[in-house]
Motif scaffolding. Structure first.
Motif, PDB file in Angstrom:
ATOM      1  N   UNK A 280       0.784  -1.250   0.000  1.00  0.00           N
ATOM      2  CA  UNK A 280       0.000   0.000   0.000  1.00  0.00           C
ATOM      3  C   UNK A 280       0.812   1.294   0.000  1.00  0.00           C
TER       4      UNK A 280
ATOM      5  N   UNK B 293       3.399   7.126   1.840  1.00  0.00           N
ATOM      6  CA  UNK B 293       2.706   6.165   2.696  1.00  0.00           C
ATOM      7  C   UNK B 293       1.347   6.670   3.158  1.00  0.00           C
ATOM      8  N   UNK B 294       1.194   7.993   3.328  1.00  0.00           N
ATOM      9  CA  UNK B 294       0.012   8.503   4.019  1.00  0.00           C
ATOM     10  C   UNK B 294      -1.278   8.333   3.217  1.00  0.00           C
TER      11      UNK B 294
ATOM     12  N   UNK C 239      -2.695   6.019   1.226  1.00  0.00           N
ATOM     13  CA  UNK C 239      -3.490   4.829   1.448  1.00  0.00           C
ATOM     14  C   UNK C 239      -3.887   4.658   2.914  1.00  0.00           C
ATOM     15  N   UNK C 240      -2.990   5.045   3.818  1.00  0.00           N
ATOM     16  CA  UNK C 240      -3.302   4.861   5.245  1.00  0.00           C
ATOM     17  C   UNK C 240      -4.537   5.666   5.634  1.00  0.00           C
ATOM     18  N   UNK C 241      -4.614   6.924   5.183  1.00  0.00           N
ATOM     19  CA  UNK C 241      -5.781   7.740   5.521  1.00  0.00           C
ATOM     20  C   UNK C 241      -7.030   7.226   4.800  1.00  0.00           C
TER      21      UNK C 241
ATOM     22  N   UNK D  76      -7.662   4.238   4.080  1.00  0.00           N
ATOM     23  CA  UNK D  76      -8.102   3.034   4.789  1.00  0.00           C
ATOM     24  C   UNK D  76      -8.774   3.385   6.109  1.00  0.00           C
ATOM     25  N   UNK D  77      -8.307   4.454   6.767  1.00  0.00           N
ATOM     26  CA  UNK D  77      -8.980   4.900   7.994  1.00  0.00           C
ATOM     27  C   UNK D  77     -10.435   5.201   7.674  1.00  0.00           C
TER      28      UNK D  77
END
Lengths: 447, 447
Positions: free
Chosen positions: A263, A283-284, A286-288, A290-291
């Motif tokens: 991701x 990185x951020x 996809x992480x956000x 997904x949140x």
């Protein structure tokens, strides 16, 4: 190496440039590239400028991109040497290097080239990014089919100096139309008076300049070649692609797929050298995203509040069950992404794989239900049935999501690796929550 | 191809074998391999046996492993032709093929070889699996440094027929000790009377037969070669490795890493061809292991039963928070696994990466805490602080686990890719549950 380094340092300290130049000339490019790569001070540029002409070119192409960029920045003041360097780089290495630079710098650099090299560079850069055209070099030897073997050799001796490979010689007609290739081996083993046309079988593999580089990777792997000719739509030879360039592309593609599956929104080449903010940026995204996706599982859970309040033990099995769906899904996705990437599986094969996947997933889910049932029967016997039934279904659903998502992304012209493990996990979570509490709600009659 | 297929079918139907043989002889090996690959009846073996000797060898090496195995099984009755085939295969292709077979079949097949080929085969098989020795072929041309260019060419003409490459010629002394290599390009461009030793610079890159194949991949990529000599500890040349074999290995390694990261216990080559039970076997190991690991998160949850009962809203954010840790961890792990595999990062670099990772993880966790805080402030304002604080900490912990686990596995001499996304997710889950409810328990003073 240690001693060599110390010697260099001493000569640098006393500004013994003449001695340095002689010393450097005695060593091979690999050693010199390492020497310059490892230094991080102004001496790197002094050392680089003390290399002789042949070394400069070779050492430069062996350096990392970061170092190349740094050296170019520093050399820009000193135009002359820099322009020689750019002109002497292999066109394909140069294209790769240009590709990584901002457009305005590329344009500026092309100005440094001689008219002849400019034509080559612009030609190479006109092909779409990721096309085979970007990888090819116009440095090959072409001969006519009416030549004798002897004539071919004298032609090679005359024009072969700059060729990227002399392993394969290309045979063309008077309009540069590609006819066939002949391996140097055949020429070496043939009698000098034989005609080239006697050596041809008119069966050849060629690449198309506009085709995707991934296609070239497949063809090189399937046919065990070291170089292949690149033709345009009319069969005219434009250049050749050699296997070492293809290997670099294959490695990059692999890295990209791998990181996408973890991701990352963009590939990272070397984490040791990447800056913190760039790592954050890649990185951020996809992480956000997904949140926000996971907020749905929260909402789903909230709608089962009464059920959870009256049977808290259900929560204890929640991470296990939703993870299991995600894990099975990650497996199927891995398998599909890689198989699509290496060409073992095609877009149209999806329905062939579904029946098999249902079989495998039921076996997997059954085994895992047994394992979890064993534990649940000690800890919370009243919910054993719900936990086991959920396990079978979430593993089935997770596996099918993992199987199909890479196909969906391919169909949408996205990289199948966009179906990353975290994405699959999140989707499996939402469906897992809904499946788990729906079964429980039905089983216990509580809503 | 369509028409060609129809023609073949017709000739097969009327058993016109002579005509078939002539027709097949006119086509190239790629086409014929495709023809045989696509057929799934007894005709495949008839067609294969109608090929001429040169074609048989080439077509066989182009077939898939499954098809090769099937053909061998069928040919075993007809020993003669089969033994010719095995004897004529390239030793490195043969080793790869043998490697995939059960040991007893390999042994049986080696019996079919001529004494000379037997020696070669046994020699190649004696090297550890995954060593460079397994990839090398003894088919190269070696010359002495005192030869003239002219003598070299006549030596090549005499002994070069069987060589895998004539791109590079190897120079040895009377004891077969490797001195240097000379590119065919240099020979072609040199004057015929020049001595070979004048062309040498005594700088060369060579591989060691006992070294790991991964090392060879790195060296080929770093030095842009098409073939490299393989030496033993005494510097004697044993064979050469060519880049097309290395490319196949690189692809396999990549696939293995990718699948391990998706938590397969063993690599799967082609899901379309793999049997359901094998797919099950290679997937179930990790899935069941992860079920048992996840039981700890259940136990952790159970220990917070009172807290959960008095504040069910905490559960709504559970999947989101534990997933976030796992997602960030999967990212770091992906990055490390791939960087370790391609050699950008070494085992000793772990501590350099930690400071950077802490910086990145705090930025990531902060951003994600903002996102989730926004949602929580509407839905459950009383737990906003707990949720945000947990987010920052789980992302930090998850990232560090993802970063370090691949190093730990490497240190334990395991493949770093064993730190699979599902494994990281499960570890992140357990720590996430504990972090989340510990913070909540402290904040609300409920245990």
């Amino acid at each position: 190496m240690e001693q060599f380094n110390r010697e260099i340092d001493e000569l640098l300290l006393y500004k013994e440039f003449k001695k340095l130049r002689h010393l450097l000339a005695e060593h091979d490019s690999f050693k010199l590239a390492k020497l310059i790569e490892d230094r991080d001070d102004d001496n790197e540029i002094i050392l680089f400028r003390l290399l002789n002409r042949a070394q400069t070119k070779e050492v430069f192409s062996l350096l990392s991109y970061d170092k190349q960029y740094k050296i170019i920045k520093k050399l820009e003041q000193k135009n002359h040497k820099f322009s020689i360097l750019l002109n002497e780089m292999d066109p394909d290495d140069r294209t790769t290097f240009f590709d990584k630079l901002p457009d305005e710098i590329t344009q500026k650099l092309i100005d440094f080239l001689s008219p002849k090299e400019q034509t080559i560079a612009i030609q190479l850069l006109n092909y779409p990014e990721d096309s085979i055209g970007r990888l090819m070099t116009p440095k090959y030897v072409a001969i006519k089919s009416e030549y004798s073997v002897e004539e071919a050799f004298s032609h090679i001796r005359k024009y072969g100096q700059d060729s990227e490979t002399l392993n394969v010689i290309y045979v063309v007609d008077e309009k540069q139309k590609f006819i066939d290739e002949v391996h140097i081996k055949e020429l070496l083993l043939a009698s000098p008076t034989q005609k080239i046309e006697e050596l041809l079988d008119y069966h050849f593999i060629a690449l198309n300049a506009m085709d995707d580089q991934e296609k070239a990777i497949r063809i090189f792997q399937d046919y065990d070649r070291v170089a292949l000719p690149v033709l345009n739509a009319d069969g005219i030879i434009l250049g050749i692609v050699s296997i070492d360039d293809i290997m670099d592309v294959a490695e990059e593609e692999s890295t990209e797929d791998f990181q996408k599956f973890g991701s990352f929104s963009e590939a990272i080449s070397n984490p040791l050298k990447e800056r913190i903010f760039n790592l954050y940026k890649k990185r951020i995204v996809w992480l956000v995203a997904l949140v926000f996706m996971n907020i749905f599982s929260g909402a789903a859970l909230a709608s089962f509040e009464t059920l959870i309040e009256s049977m808290v033990a259900l929560v204890f099995f929640l991470p296990l069950l939703i993870d299991s769906g995600g894990n099975a899904g990650s497996q199927s996705a891995t398998l599909m992404i890689r198989s699509l990437a290496i060409g073992d599986v095609k877009l149209t094969d999806w329905y062939k794989l579904i029946a098999k996947e249902i079989g495998v997933a039921l076996l997997l889910g059954g085994t895992m239900a047994l394992a979890v049932g064993l534990v649940a029967s000690f800890r919370a016997p009243e919910i054993v049935f719900v936990v086991c039934a959920t396990m079978v279904i979430v593993v089935l659903v997770g596996s099918l999501i993992g199987l199909l998502l890479p196909f969906v992304f391919t169909k949408l012209k996205l990289d199948p690796a966009t179906a990353s493990a975290p994405l699959i996990t999140s989707i499996a979570d939402i469906s897992g929550v809904i499946i788990y509490f729906s079964i429980a709600s039905w089983y216990f009659g509580i809503r």
